[in-house]
Design a protein around this motif. Structure first.
Motif, PDB file in Angstrom:
ATOM      1  N   VAL A  42     -20.043   3.542  -0.572  1.00  0.00           N
ATOM      2  CA  VAL A  42     -20.014   3.517   0.890  1.00  0.00           C
ATOM      3  C   VAL A  42     -18.546   3.498   1.287  1.00  0.00           C
ATOM      4  CG1 VAL A  42     -20.667   2.222   2.954  1.00  0.00           C
ATOM      5  CG2 VAL A  42     -22.192   2.233   0.958  1.00  0.00           C
ATOM      6  N   GLU A  86     -14.665   7.283  11.933  1.00  0.00           N
ATOM      7  CA  GLU A  86     -15.855   7.600  12.716  1.00  0.00           C
ATOM      8  C   GLU A  86     -17.120   6.884  12.236  1.00  0.00           C
ATOM      9  OE1 GLU A  86     -15.360  10.572   9.428  1.00  0.00           O
ATOM     10  OE2 GLU A  86     -14.018   9.804  10.956  1.00  0.00           O
ATOM     11  N   LYS A 114     -15.785   3.516   4.355  1.00  0.00           N
ATOM     12  CA  LYS A 114     -15.532   3.300   5.781  1.00  0.00           C
ATOM     13  C   LYS A 114     -14.491   4.299   6.248  1.00  0.00           C
ATOM     14  CE  LYS A 114     -14.313  -0.200   9.232  1.00  0.00           C
ATOM     15  NZ  LYS A 114     -14.262   0.785  10.241  1.00  0.00           N
ATOM     16  N   LYS A 115     -14.868   5.056   7.262  1.00  0.00           N
ATOM     17  CA  LYS A 115     -13.964   6.029   7.863  1.00  0.00           C
ATOM     18  C   LYS A 115     -13.798   5.680   9.339  1.00  0.00           C
ATOM     19  CE  LYS A 115     -14.808   9.714   4.684  1.00  0.00           C
ATOM     20  NZ  LYS A 115     -14.498  11.098   4.533  1.00  0.00           N
ATOM     21  N   ASP A 127     -11.163   7.074   1.908  1.00  0.00           N
ATOM     22  CA  ASP A 127     -11.738   8.148   1.104  1.00  0.00           C
ATOM     23  C   ASP A 127     -10.718   8.565   0.046  1.00  0.00           C
ATOM     24  OD1 ASP A 127     -13.209  10.196   0.121  1.00  0.00           O
ATOM     25  OD2 ASP A 127     -13.094  11.443   1.914  1.00  0.00           O
ATOM     26  N   PHE A 186     -29.892   3.444   3.623  1.00  0.00           N
ATOM     27  CA  PHE A 186     -29.819   4.826   3.139  1.00  0.00           C
ATOM     28  C   PHE A 186     -30.979   5.109   2.174  1.00  0.00           C
ATOM     29  CE2 PHE A 186     -28.361   7.693  -0.251  1.00  0.00           C
ATOM     30  CZ  PHE A 186     -27.994   8.821   0.477  1.00  0.00           C
ATOM     31  N   PHE A 245     -19.350   5.250   8.636  1.00  0.00           N
ATOM     32  CA  PHE A 245     -19.470   5.134   7.189  1.00  0.00           C
ATOM     33  C   PHE A 245     -20.035   6.410   6.588  1.00  0.00           C
ATOM     34  CE2 PHE A 245     -19.370   0.757   8.556  1.00  0.00           C
ATOM     35  CZ  PHE A 245     -18.616   0.138   7.577  1.00  0.00           C
ATOM     36  N   GLU A 246     -19.544   6.754   5.418  1.00  0.00           N
ATOM     37  CA  GLU A 246     -20.056   7.877   4.641  1.00  0.00           C
ATOM     38  C   GLU A 246     -20.678   7.284   3.381  1.00  0.00           C
ATOM     39  OE1 GLU A 246     -17.962  11.116   1.863  1.00  0.00           O
ATOM     40  OE2 GLU A 246     -17.388  11.253   3.975  1.00  0.00           O
ATOM     41  N   VAL A 247     -21.826   7.829   2.993  1.00  0.00           N
ATOM     42  CA  VAL A 247     -22.512   7.334   1.807  1.00  0.00           C
ATOM     43  C   VAL A 247     -22.588   8.447   0.771  1.00  0.00           C
ATOM     44  CG1 VAL A 247     -24.673   6.378   0.908  1.00  0.00           C
ATOM     45  CG2 VAL A 247     -23.886   5.739   3.202  1.00  0.00           C
ATOM     46  N   GLU A 248     -22.153   8.133  -0.440  1.00  0.00           N
ATOM     47  CA  GLU A 248     -22.258   9.069  -1.560  1.00  0.00           C
ATOM     48  C   GLU A 248     -23.178   8.434  -2.598  1.00  0.00           C
ATOM     49  OE1 GLU A 248     -19.502  11.266  -4.916  1.00  0.00           O
ATOM     50  OE2 GLU A 248     -18.537  10.315  -3.205  1.00  0.00           O
ATOM     51  N   THR A 286     -18.173  -0.462  -2.072  1.00  0.00           N
ATOM     52  CA  THR A 286     -17.767  -0.229  -0.688  1.00  0.00           C
ATOM     53  C   THR A 286     -16.257  -0.095  -0.649  1.00  0.00           C
ATOM     54  OG1 THR A 286     -19.633  -1.603   0.006  1.00  0.00           O
ATOM     55  CG2 THR A 286     -17.988  -1.083   1.680  1.00  0.00           C
TER      56      THR A 286
END
Length: 119
Positions: free
Chosen positions: A100, A105, A102-103, A59, A18, A107-110, A55
């Motif tokens: 990071v 669909e 884990k979803k 959410d 990222f 990974f989402e990174v904030e 990690t």
């Protein structure tokens, strides 16, 4: 290596990827000083960025104190100071947190820039 460690390492790699996509130069991974470990040390422009990576498997909202404790902040600050001295750097230092998540669909990174101040 336990599943927990593997999951954390995966999160760190996702965070590094990222940062690189955003133009950061990765200087060091898993830098250790005394009891401190800095997940990622990167550079963007004339700023050295000390990054703590968290990690998570779901959410959920956390306040900053539950993500990174005052003790961890102190250790990161000491390690960053040591890194700067070791490399004889005269550079602005910023502390970021990357979460990071884990979803289903993927990974989402904030990315929380200037997540805390070292003074």
């Amino acid at each position: 290596m336990g599943k927990h460690n593997e999951f954390g390492k995966l999160g760190e790699q996702i965070a590094v990827d990222f940062l690189q996509k955003k133009g950061y130069e990765i200087c060091f991974r898993n830098y250790r000083y005394l009891k401190a470990e800095v997940d990622v040390i990167a550079k963007i422009g004339e700023t050295l960025v000390v990054v703590e990576v968290k990690t998570r498997t779901s959410d959920f909202l956390e306040d900053m104190q539950s993500v990174i404790s005052p003790k961890k902040i102190k250790l990161l600050t000491l390690a960053a100071d040591q890194y700067v001295q070791e490399h004889d750097l005269d550079i602005e230092v910023r502390f970021d947190v990357i979460i990071v998540i884990k979803k289903i669909e993927g990974f989402e990174v904030e990315h929380l820039e200037n997540a805390f101040y070292h003074f």
